[in-house]
Every structure is written in C-alpha cells, then in structure tokens.
Design an enzyme around this catalytic site. Structure first.
Site: not given
Ligand code: MRU
Length: 360
Positions: A58, A244
């Site tokens: 993730r 994201d």
């Molecule tokens: O749901 P996830 O764990 O894939 O979420 C993404 C993240 O870890 C965060 O939103 C993060 O700050 C950005 S990903 C580099």
C-alpha cells in the site's frame, strides 16, 4: 538499493518495498509489520493485483510500482494469440484495485504504451518488464530527490508532525513525507516526529513508527485526535504529509484525517507541506472535487487488529456493538489554500496551477 536497512533477527539487509524477479513479484507483507517481517511472492498478475486491493502492499508510490510490475507479469502470462486482449483485460483488473492512488494509473499507462509500441509479443513482453523496472527505479530516485529538497525545510531539533505512512514502505524506497526527515537525520540534525496513529488501519502507529525505529529517529505515536492539542501548545514546528493524488490546482487527496490536520495547522500558524513525486500529479484532474475517494469495508472501523502475544498471531477484535454500521472513506481532500508548498522530486513549489504546470 540506496537506503533502508531492516533488522531481521539481528541481521541487517537492504530491502525495497516491492520488486520483480523472473515472472514473480515480491513484496514486504505490510499487514504484518511491525510484528513480523515477511517477504511474499506472487506468481501471476491476478494474485499481485489482489495483493494491492488487500493492502499487502500500500502507499501510492508502492502501489504504482506494483501495478507496473503486475502488468508486466500479465504480458509474460499472455498467450501469443490474443496477446493484446489479454493484456488489456489485465490492465482493467489492475486499475480496478484501488481508485485514488494516481501512481497506479501512471504506471499502468506507461507500461501499456510500451506494449502497444512494439509489434511482436516477445518484444512487447521485454519492453513491459523493462518499463516496469524503470518506473520502480524512478520511484526510488524520486523519493531520494524529495528528501534532498525537503531536508532544507528541517532545522536542527525541529518537531515534525506526520499523518499515515509516506515513508519507504509507501514507495519503492525512501518515501515522500518521511524522506526529508531521513535526509535531515543523515545531515546530522536531530528531528522529533509526532506520528499520528491513523485509524482505521493505523499505518502511522504500525508502519511509520517502525520505519523511524529502523532509522533511529526519535518519535512518539499520538492518537489521531491529539494533534490539535500539540499544535496549539506550540509543540509542532512543521507538518509534512504525503499524497495519493494531486490535482492541477494544488488540491491534495491523502489519507483520511489529513484535511483536519491542515486546517489545524493553518489555525495555529504552522507550515503545512505535502510531499509527492510528479507521478502523483494528475494533470487531467482540475481540482480535488474530481478525485475519486475509495470507500473501504466497514469492518476496518468497527474492529481493531494487532498482534496477540498470547496466540503469536495477528488478531482482529470487534470494538463497536454488533448492531452498528460504519462509514469508511479512505482519503479526504485538502484544499490548496491550506498547503504551504509541495515538495516534489523536481523542487518545492506552491500549491497552485501555475507552479504545478511548470513541473512538466
Ligand atoms: O491506504 P494506503 O495505506 O495505501 O494510503 C496511502 C497512504 O499511505 C497515505 O495516504 C500517504 O500519506 C500517501 S502514500 C505516499
């Protein structure tokens, strides 16, 4: 491998978060961290895609690299007859795993373009694997550059607050929001990090805290609702989070709860930075309103999961009453007006259309 050393039973080894060898994709099994370190192998693209939706891997950057590898895997699996149909089908499956992380679509598009640019199936297979590897290497290099640019914002003894995990586990290597902290530490500066636990999946408490332990960075995990308390007391000097997806106007989608940290930082006069490589910027998305927000299973909110030392395994424990339902948006959007700057792999820019446009 540039950076990360993992202490597995006293033996230090360098790892990337995700990699490909032969026809298999390997990754660190993230749901087990910090309690157990395990590498898992996925031998076909469907299993790799499932690992993305199940969050074995993730974090936007790591999802992107993994998605690229999964499509390369699909190219290796595809029959000569009906090669393109098979690969197009796989692209749909992979793109359907997680809707918010822009890096996923960035990676599959790049691999797909390579495949379509070659006439014969064998040439396309080779091109796909090569491109997927290039994306992963760029991802690692991007984190390193974010570290270099972002480190200048961190003075000795600064107290940084971060949300979720945007460290090396969220990328192939280095990370985004945490990369400047690692770089500052390497320059000999002391940094203290407030780590939001980040309910419901606790990526902060489990993953960021573990990474900081590996790197020897002083930190404390705080309950999500404690960040305002520390900001108001003047105990936080800077907030750095990951992203994201970044829209053209500088609005940013990040882990649920980011928006309220940004508003709190603004209210308390604390600089609020977002760190993201250019692969996370969606040039087709005008504003945050256009970013799809993933809704995840309500179980993640109604229960907590962690390590049972008695049973020596991960355990899910129900918290809410059996009759209760939950809502579980995985991300929120922080409007650009709350963002002091975006630390990219090409420099620190303002969160607006003009500055973002100049990055490309
Ligand atoms: O749901 P996830 O764990 O894939 O979420 C993404 C993240 O870890 C965060 O939103 C993060 O700050 C950005 S990903 C580099």
């Amino acid at each position: 491998m540039v950076f990360i050393r993992v202490d597995v039973c006293g033996v230090f080894r360098d790892y990337r978060t995700v990699w490909m060898r032969g026809n298999s994709v390997f990754m660190i099994n993230q749901p087990l961290i910090p309690h157990k370190f395990e590498v898992v192998e996925f031998k076909c693209y469907r299993d790799t895609a499932r690992a993305i939706s199940d969050m074995v891997v993730r974090g936007a950057g790591a999802i992107g690299a993994c998605g690229g590898y999964a499509l390369a895997q699909a190219a290796l699996e595809a029959p000569d007859d009906g090669f393109l149909e098979f690969v197009h089908g796989a692209e749909q499956v992979i793109n359907g795993t997680r809707p918010t992380a822009q890096d996923l679509f960035y990676a599959t598009r790049r691999v797909m373009e390579c495949i379509c640019g070659v006439e014969d199936a064998n040439g396309a297979r080779e091109a796909a694997v090569g491109e997927a590897q290039k994306i992963a290497d760029e991802n690692a290099r991007g984190g390193e550059m974010i570290g270099k640019y972002g480190e200048k914002l961190i003075r000795d003894k600064m107290r940084v607050l971060t949300h979720c995990n945007a460290g090396w586990l969220a990328f192939v290597d280095w990370g985004s929001a945490i990369a400047p902290i690692y770089a500052a530490k390497r320059c000999g500066r002391n940094v203290f990090v407030y780590v939001d636990e980040t309910r419901p999946r606790c990526q902060g408490a489990r993953l960021t805290a573990w990474e900081l332990c590996q790197e020897g960075v002083e930190h404390a995990v705080i309950a999500d609702n404690a960040s305002g308390y520390y900001m108001r007391r003047g105990d936080v000097d800077i907030v750095i989070v990951g992203a994201d997806r970044v829209a053209c106007n500088g609005d940013v989608a990040n882990k649920i709860g980011t928006y309220e940290k940004a508003v709190l930082a603004h209210e308390n006069g604390i600089p609020f930075y977002v760190a993201a490589p250019r692969s996370t910027i969606d040039l087709s998305c005008k504003s945050g309103d256009g970013i799809p927000i993933e809704e995840r299973a309500e179980d993640e909110v109604l229960s907590v999961f962690g390590w049972s030392s008695e049973l020596s395994r991960m355990l899910t424990v129900r918290v809410a009453p059996e009759g209760s339902h939950a809502l579980n948006p995985a991300f929120d959007v922080t409007p650009a007006k709350y963002i002091t700057g975006i630390i990219t792999d090409a420099g620190v820019v303002k969160a607006n259309e003009k500055a973002i446009g100049k990055l490309f």
